[in-house]
Design a protein around this motif. Structure first.
Motif, mmCIF file in Angstrom:
data_model
loop_
_atom_site.group_PDB
_atom_site.id
_atom_site.type_symbol
_atom_site.label_atom_id
_atom_site.label_comp_id
_atom_site.label_asym_id
_atom_site.label_seq_id
_atom_site.Cartn_x
_atom_site.Cartn_y
_atom_site.Cartn_z
ATOM 1 N N LEU A 35 0.826 -1.208 0.000
ATOM 2 C CA LEU A 35 0.000 0.000 0.000
ATOM 3 C C LEU A 35 0.862 1.261 0.000
ATOM 4 C CD1 LEU A 35 -2.870 -0.946 2.476
ATOM 5 C CD2 LEU A 35 -3.003 -0.756 -0.005
ATOM 6 N N ALA A 36 1.969 1.221 0.729
ATOM 7 C CA ALA A 36 2.874 2.372 0.759
ATOM 8 C C ALA A 36 3.461 2.628 -0.627
ATOM 9 C CB ALA A 36 3.986 2.136 1.775
ATOM 10 N N GLY A 37 3.885 1.555 -1.312
ATOM 11 C CA GLY A 37 4.416 1.718 -2.660
ATOM 12 C C GLY A 37 3.380 2.259 -3.631
ATOM 13 N N ALA A 38 2.139 1.727 -3.539
ATOM 14 C CA ALA A 38 1.069 2.209 -4.420
ATOM 15 C C ALA A 38 0.738 3.671 -4.131
ATOM 16 C CB ALA A 38 -0.178 1.337 -4.240
ATOM 17 N N THR A 39 0.685 4.039 -2.849
ATOM 18 C CA THR A 39 0.403 5.427 -2.476
ATOM 19 C C THR A 39 1.488 6.366 -2.987
ATOM 20 O OG1 THR A 39 -0.667 4.615 -0.454
ATOM 21 C CG2 THR A 39 -0.171 6.964 -0.568
ATOM 22 N N ALA A 40 2.752 5.958 -2.833
ATOM 23 C CA ALA A 40 3.863 6.789 -3.319
ATOM 24 C C ALA A 40 3.780 6.976 -4.828
ATOM 25 C CB ALA A 40 5.188 6.142 -2.932
ATOM 26 N N PHE A 41 3.400 5.923 -5.542
ATOM 27 C CA PHE A 41 3.275 6.011 -6.999
ATOM 28 C C PHE A 41 2.210 7.024 -7.406
ATOM 29 C CE2 PHE A 41 1.140 4.533 -10.879
ATOM 30 C CZ PHE A 41 2.188 4.613 -11.771
ATOM 31 N N PHE A 42 1.084 7.018 -6.697
ATOM 32 C CA PHE A 42 -0.003 7.916 -7.071
ATOM 33 C C PHE A 42 0.179 9.330 -6.514
ATOM 34 C CE2 PHE A 42 -2.102 3.701 -7.334
ATOM 35 C CZ PHE A 42 -2.296 3.720 -8.704
ATOM 36 N N LEU A 43 1.097 9.497 -5.559
ATOM 37 C CA LEU A 43 1.430 10.843 -5.077
ATOM 38 C C LEU A 43 2.553 11.483 -5.899
ATOM 39 C CD1 LEU A 43 1.358 10.426 -1.180
ATOM 40 C CD2 LEU A 43 -0.303 11.631 -2.599
ATOM 41 N N GLU A 44 3.167 10.708 -6.766
ATOM 42 C CA GLU A 44 4.293 11.206 -7.549
ATOM 43 C C GLU A 44 3.953 12.445 -8.385
ATOM 44 O OE1 GLU A 44 8.243 11.276 -9.089
ATOM 45 O OE2 GLU A 44 7.273 10.496 -7.279
ATOM 46 N N PRO A 45 2.780 12.511 -9.057
ATOM 47 C CA PRO A 45 2.459 13.736 -9.804
ATOM 48 C C PRO A 45 2.411 14.984 -8.919
ATOM 49 C CG PRO A 45 1.028 11.954 -10.485
ATOM 50 C CD PRO A 45 1.774 11.459 -9.290
ATOM 51 N N PHE A 64 7.557 17.954 2.473
ATOM 52 C CA PHE A 64 6.404 18.856 2.624
ATOM 53 C C PHE A 64 5.089 18.087 2.444
ATOM 54 C CE2 PHE A 64 3.252 21.701 0.706
ATOM 55 C CZ PHE A 64 3.139 22.649 1.714
ATOM 56 N N ILE A 65 4.980 17.319 1.366
ATOM 57 C CA ILE A 65 3.749 16.567 1.091
ATOM 58 C C ILE A 65 3.510 15.527 2.183
ATOM 59 C CG2 ILE A 65 2.653 14.970 -0.520
ATOM 60 C CD1 ILE A 65 4.231 16.444 -2.737
ATOM 61 N N TYR A 66 4.571 14.874 2.610
ATOM 62 C CA TYR A 66 4.451 13.847 3.647
ATOM 63 C C TYR A 66 3.960 14.455 4.959
ATOM 64 C CZ TYR A 66 5.799 9.971 6.698
ATOM 65 O OH TYR A 66 5.791 8.951 7.609
ATOM 66 N N ILE A 67 4.538 15.581 5.364
ATOM 67 C CA ILE A 67 4.138 16.226 6.624
ATOM 68 C C ILE A 67 2.686 16.684 6.559
ATOM 69 C CG2 ILE A 67 4.529 18.245 8.089
ATOM 70 C CD1 ILE A 67 7.530 17.957 7.391
ATOM 71 N N VAL A 68 2.296 17.284 5.423
ATOM 72 C CA VAL A 68 0.905 17.732 5.261
ATOM 73 C C VAL A 68 -0.043 16.535 5.331
ATOM 74 C CG1 VAL A 68 -0.745 18.747 3.644
ATOM 75 C CG2 VAL A 68 1.490 19.810 3.959
ATOM 76 N N ASP A 179 12.665 7.449 -3.057
ATOM 77 C CA ASP A 179 13.444 6.611 -3.966
ATOM 78 C C ASP A 179 12.665 6.144 -5.189
ATOM 79 O OD1 ASP A 179 15.575 6.810 -2.231
ATOM 80 O OD2 ASP A 179 15.075 4.974 -1.144
ATOM 81 N N LEU A 180 11.460 6.681 -5.413
ATOM 82 C CA LEU A 180 10.643 6.186 -6.521
ATOM 83 C C LEU A 180 11.325 6.325 -7.889
ATOM 84 C CD1 LEU A 180 7.932 4.848 -7.020
ATOM 85 C CD2 LEU A 180 6.945 7.111 -7.407
ATOM 86 N N PRO A 181 11.969 7.455 -8.222
ATOM 87 C CA PRO A 181 12.657 7.533 -9.529
ATOM 88 C C PRO A 181 13.724 6.450 -9.697
ATOM 89 C CG PRO A 181 12.431 9.719 -8.577
ATOM 90 C CD PRO A 181 12.034 8.742 -7.516
#
Length: 352
Positions: A35-45, A64-68, A179-181
């Protein structure tokens, strides 16, 4: 040559079977990480948007995005838990009153059954009374089974495990976002250029569809929240704001819905004799259900790139085959199929 091909085929089959077996055992215990990997993928944009618009480095944008996100989740959890606890305390304080009301209701019901069936033949009268008694007994047994000590203890015993899973999810999410890229580069390195391009098209299509689904679902939830607030202000002004918040939070979860709160609430008022309030709550529940089932497919189709009819058919068939999970996944199966067709992986160029 044939022996070589046979060996390659056997080797591939063994690899496929090994992967399936490993996935069968690994995936169930890796849900927070997946779920963390999928969430990171969809937060990438969103990360890329912040990098472009405000000239941020990736680390700053991710932080910034993570803290928010953590702040928003914490606020929602805090208000949800505090509101639920306050309602539980309120109900526990008023429990003696509710019990006395239910006892009065039960006695009144018995008197009414005896009164209305006194002119019936003895067999019919006895059958109606027995049927009513069985129905009430089943409700009582269901209530006691739902709130029995074992289930309550099991629920609270799962809280530490859920907390650990949430902690792993949050840590893994932050690391995946950073580390997604690099992970994409490693994945594409093992793919042919044509395969990599097809994979990018499919992933982008699914990503757009999921973002569209989230926007549509959130928009429908806001509509339901507004209608709920107006309805409860007319029905039960005292609890309107609190119950609207609870219903909105429950409704925004795809697997649940406002009916989970409104139906038991209406049933309670029906049992204690508040027929008018019960009917109004049932009507409100029906209106919200109609909004969800009529407006949602239209908005889903507009946001995920499907017309309303295929979206409705996919949601209905998914619901019938796999329950609430199928209701959620049905449209994405069609989108995935369309993406495979667009990339040429599936070819349906035939005529009958």
């Amino acid at each position: 040559m044939n022996k070589l091909n046979t060996r390659k085929l056997i080797f591939r089959l063994i690899m496929i079977i090994s992967i399936i077996v490993a996935a069968y055992f690994i995936i169930p215990v890796s849900v927070p990480i997946i779920l963390a990997g999928a969430t990171a993928f969809f937060l990438e944009p969103i990360v890329m948007f912040f990098k472009r618009q405000w000239k941020m480095s990736r680390k700053i944008a991710v932080a910034f995005i993570y803290i928010v996100s953590v702040i928003l989740i914490s606020i929602i959890c805090y208000f949800t838990i505090t509101q639920l606890m306050s309602q539980i305390i309120l109900v526990s304080k008023q429990a003696p009153y509710y019990i006395s009301k239910l006892s009065e209701m039960w006695l009144t019901m018995q008197e009414n059954i005896s009164k209305y069936t006194e002119d019936f033949p003895p067999e019919v009268s006895a059958s109606l009374q027995n049927t009513t008694m069985d129905f009430i007994k089943k409700i009582e047994e269901s209530f006691l089974n739902f709130f029995n000590y074992t289930k309550v203890t099991a629920f609270f015993s799962e809280i530490p495990s859920l907390f650990i899973s949430l902690l792993v999810y949050m840590i893994a999410l932050f690391l995946f976002m950073l580390d997604l890229p690099k992970l994409k580069q490693i994945t594409y390195k093992y793919l042919k250029p044509s395969t990599a391009n097809k994979l990018k098209i499919i992933l982008n299509r699914l990503k757009d569809a999921i973002f569209g689904y989230m926007k549509a679902h959130l928009f429908v939830s806001f509509i339901i929240g507004g209608v709920t607030l107006i309805g409860l202000l007319l029905i039960q002004p005292k609890y309107a704001v609190t119950m609207t918040i609870i219903i909105w939070i429950i409704d925004i979860i795809p697997f649940l819905g406002s009916i989970i709160i409104l139906a038991p609430w209406a049933l309670y008022h029906l049992l204690i004799g508040n027929i008018s309030i019960a009917v109004k709550l049932f009507i409100l529940a029906a209106i919200l259900l109609i909004i969800r089932r009529v407006v949602e497919p239209k908005l889903m189709g507009d946001h995920i790139g499907l017309s309303t009819l295929p979206t409705l058919i996919a949601m209905f068939i998914g619901l019938q085959l796999f329950g609430v999970i199928g209701l959620l996944a049905g449209p994405f199966v069609i989108i995935f199929f369309v993406a495979l067709k667009e990339t040429g992986i599936i070819k349906l160029n035939f005529k009958i």
